[in-house]
Design a protein around this motif. Structure first.
Motif, PDB file in Angstrom:
ATOM      1  N   ILE A   1      83.106  94.242  25.369  1.00 27.21           N
ATOM      2  CA  ILE A   1      83.765  93.790  24.246  1.00 27.21           C
ATOM      3  C   ILE A   1      85.275  93.445  24.339  1.00 27.21           C
ATOM      4  O   ILE A   1      85.576  92.268  23.850  1.00 27.21           O
ATOM      5  N   ALA A   2      86.062  94.174  25.193  1.00 24.08           N
ATOM      6  CA  ALA A   2      87.383  93.609  25.498  1.00 24.08           C
ATOM      7  C   ALA A   2      87.527  92.607  26.010  1.00 24.08           C
ATOM      8  O   ALA A   2      88.517  91.778  25.715  1.00 24.08           O
ATOM      9  N   MET A   3      86.875  92.419  27.110  1.00 23.43           N
ATOM     10  CA  MET A   3      86.923  91.087  27.816  1.00 23.43           C
ATOM     11  C   MET A   3      86.852  89.740  26.912  1.00 23.43           C
ATOM     12  O   MET A   3      87.461  88.676  27.136  1.00 23.43           O
ATOM     13  N   ILE A   4      85.577  89.964  26.275  1.00 27.34           N
ATOM     14  CA  ILE A   4      85.255  88.955  25.315  1.00 27.34           C
ATOM     15  C   ILE A   4      86.529  88.645  24.050  1.00 27.34           C
ATOM     16  O   ILE A   4      86.913  87.394  23.967  1.00 27.34           O
ATOM     17  N   ALA A   5      86.428  89.455  23.751  1.00 32.65           N
ATOM     18  CA  ALA A   5      87.759  89.458  22.502  1.00 32.65           C
ATOM     19  C   ALA A   5      89.206  89.201  22.954  1.00 32.65           C
ATOM     20  O   ALA A   5      89.853  88.368  22.166  1.00 32.65           O
ATOM     21  N   LEU A   6      89.497  89.522  24.298  1.00 38.84           N
ATOM     22  CA  LEU A   6      90.584  89.277  24.653  1.00 38.84           C
ATOM     23  C   LEU A   6      90.723  87.879  25.692  1.00 38.84           C
ATOM     24  O   LEU A   6      91.915  87.323  26.053  1.00 38.84           O
ATOM     25  N   LEU A   7      89.849  87.372  25.763  1.00 35.94           N
ATOM     26  CA  LEU A   7      89.550  86.407  26.873  1.00 35.94           C
ATOM     27  C   LEU A   7      90.655  85.137  26.442  1.00 35.94           C
ATOM     28  O   LEU A   7      91.172  84.296  27.211  1.00 35.94           O
ATOM     29  N   SER A   8      90.570  84.755  25.307  1.00 39.14           N
ATOM     30  CA  SER A   8      91.334  83.624  24.439  1.00 39.14           C
ATOM     31  C   SER A   8      93.053  83.972  24.552  1.00 39.14           C
ATOM     32  O   SER A   8      93.763  82.948  24.639  1.00 39.14           O
ATOM     33  N   ALA A   9      93.140  85.306  24.564  1.00 41.62           N
ATOM     34  CA  ALA A   9      94.651  85.636  24.598  1.00 41.62           C
ATOM     35  C   ALA A   9      95.319  85.935  25.959  1.00 41.62           C
ATOM     36  O   ALA A   9      96.453  86.555  25.944  1.00 41.62           O
ATOM     37  N   ILE A  10      94.380  85.874  26.997  1.00 40.09           N
ATOM     38  CA  ILE A  10      94.715  86.454  28.315  1.00 40.09           C
ATOM     39  C   ILE A  10      96.176  85.911  28.851  1.00 40.09           C
ATOM     40  O   ILE A  10      96.976  86.595  29.478  1.00 40.09           O
TER      41      ILE A  10
END
Length: 206
Positions: A103-112
């Motif tokens: 979940i964290a990877m999907i949610a934060l991918l755009s803000a990495i």
């Protein structure tokens, strides 16, 4: 009450799945920094909170998990789930453990890109690192105490130095070192058990 499942003695409760999923989900959220940082959290729930394992069983499981390929925490989660509820429990345990990361990877991918250069995130990492180091240090100290009781002062210290040399000087793979020490432990304690049985027989005949 205890019953046997898959060759292990496990507690028979209706809340096993809930406890297992909650515990693994929590370790998946709080275990920042990879497998080693998660181990103290898993140990707290498995040994101290829910009594799924004792310290000796946890140490043996951790040693085997280190020797096998793949993430340590995921293997520990799978083992605990299997011990409690068989294959279905292992699946629930692993899914609950990896779900927060997914979940964290999907949610934060755009803000990495932003997060990688953020001073706030860098400060959070710097603050969490000492906590992880202390937790690992406490766990290592507790295992060292058990080694001291089981092997004695000088033999335990000798093995510590030998492991340090093999890992840091010789740069032997950790899995090989673990297998070597497991092999020694098997021979050592079998020899002790054999001597004890011999002494018991001599005591009975005398």
């Amino acid at each position: 009450m205890r019953f046997v499942q898959g060759g292990y003695h496990v507690k028979s409760t209706q809340n096993d799945y809930i406890q297992l999923a909650t515990s693994m989900f929590k370790t998946g959220i709080l275990g920042y920094g990879g497998g080693p940082s998660v181990i103290p959290l898993i140990r707290h729930d498995a040994v101290m909170r829910y009594d799924w394992l004792n310290d000796d069983e946890f140490g043996e499981t951790l040693a085997i998990a280190n020797a096998l390929p793949g993430p340590i925490a995921t293997k520990m989660a799978a083992y605990l789930g299997y011990k409690l509820k068989g294959v279905r429990g292992a699946i629930v345990s692993v899914l609950a453990h990896i779900l927060p990361s997914c979940i964290a990877m999907i949610a934060l991918l755009s803000a990495i890109n932003y997060l990688s250069g953020s001073k706030v995130v860098a400060g959070m990492i710097a603050g969490v690192s000492p906590v992880i180091a202390v937790m690992l240090g406490l766990m290592a100290y507790e295992f060292a105490q058990k080694a001291y009781k089981g092997l004695g002062k000088w033999l335990g210290l000798s093995f510590f130095l030998l492991a340090l040399i093999l890992l840091e000087v010789v740069q032997l793979h950790p899995a090989i070192v673990i297998v070597l020490f497991l092999a020694y432990g098997t021979i050592h304690y079998r020899a002790i058990a054999k001597v004890k049985r011999k002494q018991d027989k001599e005591g009975e005949t005398s």
